[in-house]
Design a protein around this motif. Structure first.
Motif, PDB file in Angstrom:
ATOM      1  N   ARG A 164      -9.047 -71.090  20.213  1.00 52.69           N
ATOM      2  CA  ARG A 164      -7.721 -71.021  19.587  1.00 52.69           C
ATOM      3  C   ARG A 164      -6.892 -72.216  20.044  1.00 52.69           C
ATOM      4  O   ARG A 164      -6.991 -72.664  21.182  1.00 52.69           O
ATOM      5  N   ARG A 165      -6.062 -72.674  19.142  1.00 47.86           N
ATOM      6  CA  ARG A 165      -5.073 -73.687  19.475  1.00 47.86           C
ATOM      7  C   ARG A 165      -3.879 -72.986  20.120  1.00 47.86           C
ATOM      8  O   ARG A 165      -3.634 -71.803  19.861  1.00 47.86           O
ATOM      9  N   ARG A 209     -10.891 -76.255  28.017  1.00 47.76           N
ATOM     10  CA  ARG A 209      -9.991 -76.985  27.117  1.00 47.76           C
ATOM     11  C   ARG A 209     -10.798 -78.045  26.382  1.00 47.76           C
ATOM     12  O   ARG A 209     -11.496 -78.843  27.002  1.00 47.76           O
ATOM     13  N   GLN A 210     -10.707 -78.034  25.058  1.00 48.89           N
ATOM     14  CA  GLN A 210     -11.403 -79.010  24.220  1.00 48.89           C
ATOM     15  C   GLN A 210     -10.370 -79.855  23.479  1.00 48.89           C
ATOM     16  O   GLN A 210      -9.579 -79.311  22.700  1.00 48.89           O
ATOM     17  N   ALA A 211     -10.374 -81.157  23.745  1.00 49.90           N
ATOM     18  CA  ALA A 211      -9.482 -82.080  23.040  1.00 49.90           C
ATOM     19  C   ALA A 211     -10.259 -82.693  21.886  1.00 49.90           C
ATOM     20  O   ALA A 211     -11.379 -83.172  22.058  1.00 49.90           O
ATOM     21  N   PRO A 269      -2.605 -85.900  14.155  1.00 51.91           N
ATOM     22  CA  PRO A 269      -2.341 -85.862  15.599  1.00 51.91           C
ATOM     23  C   PRO A 269      -3.535 -85.272  16.350  1.00 51.91           C
ATOM     24  O   PRO A 269      -4.349 -84.552  15.777  1.00 51.91           O
ATOM     25  N   PRO A 270      -3.639 -85.571  17.657  1.00 47.76           N
ATOM     26  CA  PRO A 270      -4.732 -84.997  18.434  1.00 47.76           C
ATOM     27  C   PRO A 270      -4.595 -83.474  18.495  1.00 47.76           C
ATOM     28  O   PRO A 270      -3.498 -82.936  18.427  1.00 47.76           O
TER      29      PRO A 270
END
Length: 124
Positions: free
Chosen positions: A36-37, A68-70, A75-76
């Motif tokens: 989830r974001r 955490r996955q970037a 936008p990022p």
């Protein structure tokens, strides 16, 4: 490592510390169905501020429970998901939730009775 729950280095205290924070279990439970974001988590979890959500996610990440996955782009984008270790905590969280569901009315009754008794005793 000792199993005496009263000693500071007891592993059981680690788990109790994790579950004692109001938001840890809630965020873990919200992530049970997949990544989830942060904006999705805030929408899903009522009453949590952006600041508290960020603090909670960082705490869970530092304990190895959340990853955490970037994602690059404009936008990022950032997503959080449970780690394998985080998934192992879902069973205990579910058990505590089931207990609360079963005994919640009793807890509320006891709290109300205590509040009434405190008010009556302070007015004397």
């Amino acid at each position: 490592m000792t199993t005496d729950a009263f000693l500071a280095d007891c592993r059981a205290r680690l788990a109790f510390d994790l579950l004692s924070n109001t938001w840890n279990a809630v965020v873990l439970w919200a992530l049970r169905d997949g990544p989830r974001r942060p904006v999705e988590l805030r929408r899903q979890i009522g009453g949590i501020s952006s600041k508290v959500l960020t603090q909670t996610l960082r705490r869970l990440q530092s304990n190895g429970l959340v990853d955490r996955q970037a994602h690059p782009g404009a936008p990022p984008r950032v997503e959080y998901q449970l780690t394998t270790l985080g998934r192992t905590l879902l069973g205990p969280v579910d058990a505590v939730g089931a207990w609360a569901f079963e005994h919640g009315d009793e807890l509320l009754t006891a709290q109300e009775a205590n509040c009434t008794a405190t008010i009556e005793s302070s007015s004397k």
